[in-house]
Design a protein around this motif. Sequence first.
Motif, mmCIF file in Angstrom:
data_model
loop_
_atom_site.group_PDB
_atom_site.id
_atom_site.type_symbol
_atom_site.label_atom_id
_atom_site.label_comp_id
_atom_site.label_asym_id
_atom_site.label_seq_id
_atom_site.Cartn_x
_atom_site.Cartn_y
_atom_site.Cartn_z
ATOM 1 N N THR A 255 104.778 49.297 77.510
ATOM 2 C CA THR A 255 105.635 49.871 76.478
ATOM 3 C C THR A 255 105.020 51.200 76.055
ATOM 4 O OG1 THR A 255 106.266 47.670 75.713
ATOM 5 C CG2 THR A 255 106.571 49.508 74.165
ATOM 6 N N ARG A 256 105.814 52.271 76.050
ATOM 7 C CA ARG A 256 105.290 53.605 75.725
ATOM 8 C C ARG A 256 105.216 53.762 74.206
ATOM 9 N NH1 ARG A 256 107.597 58.857 75.225
ATOM 10 N NH2 ARG A 256 109.610 58.230 76.096
ATOM 11 N N VAL A 257 104.023 53.823 73.694
ATOM 12 C CA VAL A 257 103.797 53.864 72.244
ATOM 13 C C VAL A 257 104.464 55.079 71.605
ATOM 14 C CG1 VAL A 257 102.011 54.084 70.458
ATOM 15 C CG2 VAL A 257 101.687 52.502 72.379
ATOM 16 N N SER A 258 104.404 56.235 72.259
ATOM 17 C CA SER A 258 104.950 57.455 71.661
ATOM 18 C C SER A 258 106.458 57.373 71.436
ATOM 19 C CB SER A 258 104.626 58.675 72.532
ATOM 20 O OG SER A 258 105.309 58.615 73.765
ATOM 21 N N PHE A 259 107.128 56.469 72.147
ATOM 22 C CA PHE A 259 108.572 56.282 71.987
ATOM 23 C C PHE A 259 108.897 55.485 70.725
ATOM 24 C CE2 PHE A 259 112.658 54.217 72.766
ATOM 25 C CZ PHE A 259 113.415 55.228 73.338
ATOM 26 N N PHE A 260 107.934 54.690 70.247
ATOM 27 C CA PHE A 260 108.203 53.739 69.163
ATOM 28 C C PHE A 260 107.457 54.062 67.875
ATOM 29 C CE2 PHE A 260 109.163 51.403 73.039
ATOM 30 C CZ PHE A 260 110.359 50.780 72.720
ATOM 31 N N GLU A 261 106.889 55.257 67.756
ATOM 32 C CA GLU A 261 106.016 55.512 66.610
ATOM 33 C C GLU A 261 106.729 55.487 65.268
ATOM 34 O OE1 GLU A 261 102.389 57.963 66.908
ATOM 35 O OE2 GLU A 261 103.148 58.483 68.891
ATOM 36 N N ASP A 262 107.968 55.943 65.200
ATOM 37 C CA ASP A 262 108.687 55.862 63.926
ATOM 38 C C ASP A 262 108.792 54.413 63.471
ATOM 39 O OD1 ASP A 262 109.002 58.580 63.797
ATOM 40 O OD2 ASP A 262 111.097 58.585 64.456
ATOM 41 N N TRP A 263 109.120 53.533 64.406
ATOM 42 C CA TRP A 263 109.231 52.111 64.070
ATOM 43 C C TRP A 263 107.866 51.533 63.713
ATOM 44 C CZ3 TRP A 263 107.213 47.671 66.434
ATOM 45 C CH2 TRP A 263 107.679 46.467 65.887
ATOM 46 N N ILE A 264 106.843 51.870 64.489
ATOM 47 C CA ILE A 264 105.491 51.364 64.222
ATOM 48 C C ILE A 264 105.056 51.723 62.803
ATOM 49 C CG2 ILE A 264 103.048 51.634 64.807
ATOM 50 C CD1 ILE A 264 103.986 52.067 67.738
ATOM 51 N N TYR A 265 105.244 52.983 62.418
ATOM 52 C CA TYR A 265 104.816 53.404 61.087
ATOM 53 C C TYR A 265 105.674 52.766 60.001
ATOM 54 C CZ TYR A 265 101.739 56.843 63.252
ATOM 55 O OH TYR A 265 100.748 57.433 63.976
ATOM 56 N N SER A 266 106.971 52.579 60.260
ATOM 57 C CA SER A 266 107.833 51.969 59.248
ATOM 58 C C SER A 266 107.420 50.535 58.962
ATOM 59 C CB SER A 266 109.291 52.006 59.707
ATOM 60 O OG SER A 266 109.550 51.093 60.755
ATOM 61 N N VAL A 267 106.911 49.841 59.993
ATOM 62 C CA VAL A 267 106.481 48.452 59.806
ATOM 63 C C VAL A 267 105.083 48.400 59.201
ATOM 64 C CG1 VAL A 267 105.873 46.297 60.990
ATOM 65 C CG2 VAL A 267 107.920 47.580 61.679
ATOM 66 N N SER A 268 104.163 49.185 59.728
ATOM 67 C CA SER A 268 102.777 49.078 59.290
ATOM 68 C C SER A 268 102.550 49.606 57.883
ATOM 69 C CB SER A 268 101.855 49.821 60.270
ATOM 70 O OG SER A 268 102.166 51.214 60.304
ATOM 71 N N LEU A 269 103.446 50.454 57.397
ATOM 72 C CA LEU A 269 103.290 50.970 56.041
ATOM 73 C C LEU A 269 103.854 50.051 54.967
ATOM 74 C CD1 LEU A 269 104.072 54.774 56.579
ATOM 75 C CD2 LEU A 269 101.846 53.709 56.146
ATOM 76 N N LEU A 270 104.506 48.957 55.412
ATOM 77 C CA LEU A 270 105.012 48.008 54.426
ATOM 78 C C LEU A 270 103.852 47.368 53.677
ATOM 79 C CD1 LEU A 270 107.745 46.160 56.519
ATOM 80 C CD2 LEU A 270 108.125 47.843 54.716
#
Length: 273
Positions: A255-270
């Motif tokens: 899975t290419r991390v750079s493609f999902f960074e908006d989602w990653i940050y939206s989840v991890s900042l909760l």
Amino acid sequence: MIWLVAFLSCIGLICAETPFNHNVHNQKVIGGHNAPRNMWKWQVSLQYDSYNDGSFYHLCGGSIIDSFNIMTAAHCILSMNAGSYRVVVGEHNLYEYDGSEQFIRVERITVHPYWNGDLAKGNDIAILRLAQPVYANGYVAIAELPVPGQMLPNGFVCYITGWGLMDYGGSVPAILQEAAIPVVEHSICSQPNWWGSLALKSMVCAGGDGIISGCQGDSGGPLNCFTDGAWRVHGVVSYGPAGMCNQLYKPTVFTRVSFFEDWIYSVSLLLPP
């Protein structure tokens, strides 16, 4: 133990093999060697208690993305019961306690909303929220992530790390393995004699030389690439070929991390519940 999910043809459909096997544990990267202790500090062992009796075993890899959050593959999530999982950070030898390890229970699981269990559709990524933070003991580090949208050039050499199979049905070392593995750009990986339409732009292909690859036991772990002056996690181990893992023209797919960074940050900042 981690299992790299392998694709099989099923009467015109693409299906995945069972993502783990209770009879095989703690295998390694094919073509790799023992990683230096304390090198890949963001590497995680995701462990699972399948019988809810306190007997955890290594299931998948993962990466520390902040003190409370771990990134792994969605197909590693066998149950949405967070209490069935724990992570081990600061780990090197799964069979020995060295004093560098931290054992932390998982509090919440967030799977990508478009993950549907079909690896061919992508979105094979999940974030695990920990019950307590990882603390800095000199043996752990937060993974650096790539520039959003970044795609690596063909032949760019990265490192795959994990406790995955050394060979199909092979031996079971306890020490974290590493192997240099070159990126195969999308225009090549998506050719019919490679992965064809199964290789999406939201994925990174690496390997395919018939020698070095990820295998059963590496799922969820990082693809580590030195870019922009730092080691960064560019991929999450997702799938590979059925049978022998190190097949020519069938690279390991991440899975290419750079493609999902908006989602990653939206989840991890909760904030914690």
